[in-house]
Design a protein around this motif. Sequence first.
Motif, mmCIF file in Angstrom:
data_model
loop_
_atom_site.group_PDB
_atom_site.id
_atom_site.type_symbol
_atom_site.label_atom_id
_atom_site.label_comp_id
_atom_site.label_asym_id
_atom_site.label_seq_id
_atom_site.Cartn_x
_atom_site.Cartn_y
_atom_site.Cartn_z
ATOM 1 N N THR A 171 0.825 -1.203 0.000
ATOM 2 C CA THR A 171 0.000 0.000 0.000
ATOM 3 C C THR A 171 0.866 1.263 0.000
ATOM 4 O OG1 THR A 171 -0.237 -0.235 2.415
ATOM 5 C CG2 THR A 171 -2.043 -1.035 1.035
ATOM 6 N N LEU A 172 2.035 1.204 0.630
ATOM 7 C CA LEU A 172 2.964 2.334 0.573
ATOM 8 C C LEU A 172 3.380 2.615 -0.871
ATOM 9 C CD1 LEU A 172 4.923 4.429 1.807
ATOM 10 C CD2 LEU A 172 6.567 2.552 2.104
ATOM 11 N N GLU A 173 3.718 1.566 -1.610
ATOM 12 C CA GLU A 173 4.125 1.741 -2.998
ATOM 13 C C GLU A 173 2.937 2.184 -3.854
ATOM 14 O OE1 GLU A 173 6.223 2.030 -6.464
ATOM 15 O OE2 GLU A 173 6.977 1.890 -4.413
ATOM 16 N N ARG A 259 11.050 4.299 -0.544
ATOM 17 C CA ARG A 259 11.478 5.663 -0.819
ATOM 18 C C ARG A 259 10.786 6.615 0.159
ATOM 19 N NH1 ARG A 259 9.076 3.861 -5.182
ATOM 20 N NH2 ARG A 259 7.714 5.673 -5.483
ATOM 21 N N PHE A 260 11.297 7.825 0.235
ATOM 22 C CA PHE A 260 10.679 8.807 1.132
ATOM 23 C C PHE A 260 9.240 9.056 0.698
ATOM 24 C CE2 PHE A 260 9.516 13.116 2.369
ATOM 25 C CZ PHE A 260 9.814 13.102 3.723
ATOM 26 N N TYR A 261 8.335 9.013 1.674
ATOM 27 C CA TYR A 261 6.915 9.226 1.408
ATOM 28 C C TYR A 261 6.553 10.649 1.834
ATOM 29 C CZ TYR A 261 1.853 8.520 1.554
ATOM 30 O OH TYR A 261 0.496 8.624 1.350
ATOM 31 N N PRO A 262 6.044 11.465 0.913
ATOM 32 C CA PRO A 262 5.869 12.891 1.197
ATOM 33 C C PRO A 262 4.642 13.248 2.010
ATOM 34 C CG PRO A 262 5.170 12.424 -1.041
ATOM 35 C CD PRO A 262 5.718 11.137 -0.490
ATOM 36 N N GLU A 263 3.901 12.260 2.493
ATOM 37 C CA GLU A 263 2.702 12.553 3.268
ATOM 38 C C GLU A 263 2.734 11.778 4.597
ATOM 39 O OE1 GLU A 263 -0.884 12.348 0.985
ATOM 40 O OE2 GLU A 263 -0.059 13.522 -0.657
ATOM 41 N N LYS A 264 1.578 11.554 5.191
ATOM 42 C CA LYS A 264 1.497 10.961 6.527
ATOM 43 C C LYS A 264 1.291 9.454 6.474
ATOM 44 C CE LYS A 264 -1.421 11.024 10.688
ATOM 45 N NZ LYS A 264 -2.626 11.638 11.321
ATOM 46 N N ALA A 278 11.409 -3.502 17.234
ATOM 47 C CA ALA A 278 10.553 -3.099 18.349
ATOM 48 C C ALA A 278 10.179 -1.624 18.281
ATOM 49 C CB ALA A 278 11.255 -3.395 19.676
ATOM 50 N N ASN A 279 10.935 -0.850 17.501
ATOM 51 C CA ASN A 279 10.709 0.595 17.445
ATOM 52 C C ASN A 279 10.463 1.036 16.002
ATOM 53 O OD1 ASN A 279 10.605 3.342 17.748
ATOM 54 N ND2 ASN A 279 12.721 3.581 18.440
ATOM 55 N N PRO A 280 9.221 1.043 15.560
ATOM 56 C CA PRO A 280 8.945 1.423 14.167
ATOM 57 C C PRO A 280 9.306 2.874 13.862
ATOM 58 C CG PRO A 280 6.900 1.221 15.402
ATOM 59 C CD PRO A 280 7.982 0.684 16.282
ATOM 60 N N THR A 281 9.277 3.728 14.872
ATOM 61 C CA THR A 281 9.620 5.131 14.632
ATOM 62 C C THR A 281 11.058 5.261 14.140
ATOM 63 O OG1 THR A 281 8.057 5.844 16.332
ATOM 64 C CG2 THR A 281 9.751 7.419 15.679
ATOM 65 N N ALA A 282 11.964 4.469 14.734
ATOM 66 C CA ALA A 282 13.364 4.505 14.306
ATOM 67 C C ALA A 282 13.517 4.028 12.863
ATOM 68 C CB ALA A 282 14.215 3.639 15.239
ATOM 69 N N VAL A 283 12.610 3.161 12.425
ATOM 70 C CA VAL A 283 12.681 2.622 11.070
ATOM 71 C C VAL A 283 12.075 3.583 10.060
ATOM 72 C CG1 VAL A 283 11.955 0.733 9.557
ATOM 73 C CG2 VAL A 283 12.610 0.246 11.930
ATOM 74 N N HIS A 289 7.045 12.130 5.635
ATOM 75 C CA HIS A 289 6.877 13.528 6.039
ATOM 76 C C HIS A 289 6.286 13.600 7.438
ATOM 77 C CE1 HIS A 289 5.987 17.760 5.901
ATOM 78 N NE2 HIS A 289 4.692 17.526 6.055
ATOM 79 N N ARG A 290 5.283 12.755 7.706
ATOM 80 C CA ARG A 290 4.695 12.630 9.046
ATOM 81 C C ARG A 290 4.520 11.155 9.350
ATOM 82 N NH1 ARG A 290 -0.784 15.624 9.497
ATOM 83 N NH2 ARG A 290 -0.605 14.828 11.627
ATOM 84 N N PHE A 291 4.857 10.789 10.577
ATOM 85 C CA PHE A 291 4.756 9.384 10.973
ATOM 86 C C PHE A 291 4.168 9.333 12.380
ATOM 87 C CE2 PHE A 291 6.385 5.453 12.889
ATOM 88 C CZ PHE A 291 6.014 4.530 11.924
ATOM 89 N N GLU A 292 3.002 8.709 12.499
ATOM 90 C CA GLU A 292 2.350 8.560 13.797
ATOM 91 C C GLU A 292 2.125 7.084 14.079
ATOM 92 O OE1 GLU A 292 -1.164 10.920 14.098
ATOM 93 O OE2 GLU A 292 -0.128 12.809 13.607
#
Length: 325
Positions: A171-173, A259-264, A278-283, A289-292
């Motif tokens: 879905t990211l691609e 690749r870098f995703y320009p949205e959230k 264990a830490n998806p934020t680090a990945v 652009h935004r990651f929650e």
Amino acid sequence: MPTSTMVEVLTPIWQRVLQLSAVGVDDNFFDLGGDSALALELFHEVALACGRELPPVVIYHAPTISALAALLEQPTSPRIPPLVQLKAGSGEPPVFIAHGLGGSAMDFFQIVKHIRTANAIYGMQAKGIDGLEAPLDRIEDMARYSLEAVQQLQPHGPYFLIGFSLGGLLTLEMAQQLIAQGEKIGLLAMLDSYPHLNYLSLGQRTCLATRVAWRWVASRLQWLGVSAPYRTTVEVPPSPALQRFRDGDRLALEHYRPRFYPEKINFVRAAIPTDFPANPTAVWSGLAHRFEVETVPGDHLGIMTAHYEALASVLSRYLQEASLK
């Protein structure tokens, strides 16, 4: 076999699997209490009785004995469309959801039942799941295949996309390709989805390798009868067709570099890390652009099979928020 004979073959199978004394030829499998686990059992018994191995997702297209009998009467296996409606709805836009490695839309049976939305929900089916074509082994090609079907149903955005595990990368691609077309993404929700370890940092790979090694030791201790803090399960060997699918998915995972995703990105992680970081934020935070991120109970598979109500609650909120934008 004539349909009447096939009905006679199928009826006791349905009765046995559903544990019912009587099943009408036009009774709906799901209305009778059928679910994804019972569908697996049903099609296993059908394969033994009829010599035809069909993917369990066929139950969405032939949910009655009469429909399945007519399908089995055909000389060739049916083609499985790239989209299957998992939940009807009148709201717009529809929701598209992608399964994990080697799976099918049936994986979302319980979750979809508990998602609160007026929008229709469609499961994306991989090319070749019907055994009539070779499966794809590149995420980019999988995304193009799925997008062709998605855009036939919904030509323009905003698009609501949800993907579990490998499906999150898919879905990211898809979102990347849609943005390149000038389309809008209303929601991209990735469920415990990570790139191949080749694309993790050295520190992330080290932590992951240590945890996986400990889990292996724990499983050996359990096999020897020594108590261990990890609970393991025995995996049923997959069918040759499913194994081909998994091999293609593993190759796709290995070769796909996000690749870098320009949205959230809305990310849901499993509370119990197993074979994943264990830490998806680090990945992911440096790739969006935004990651929650938020956490739901269970491990990677447990969020789908045991704690689906918690996951469905999060997805319901995501869809509600996305619909208000």
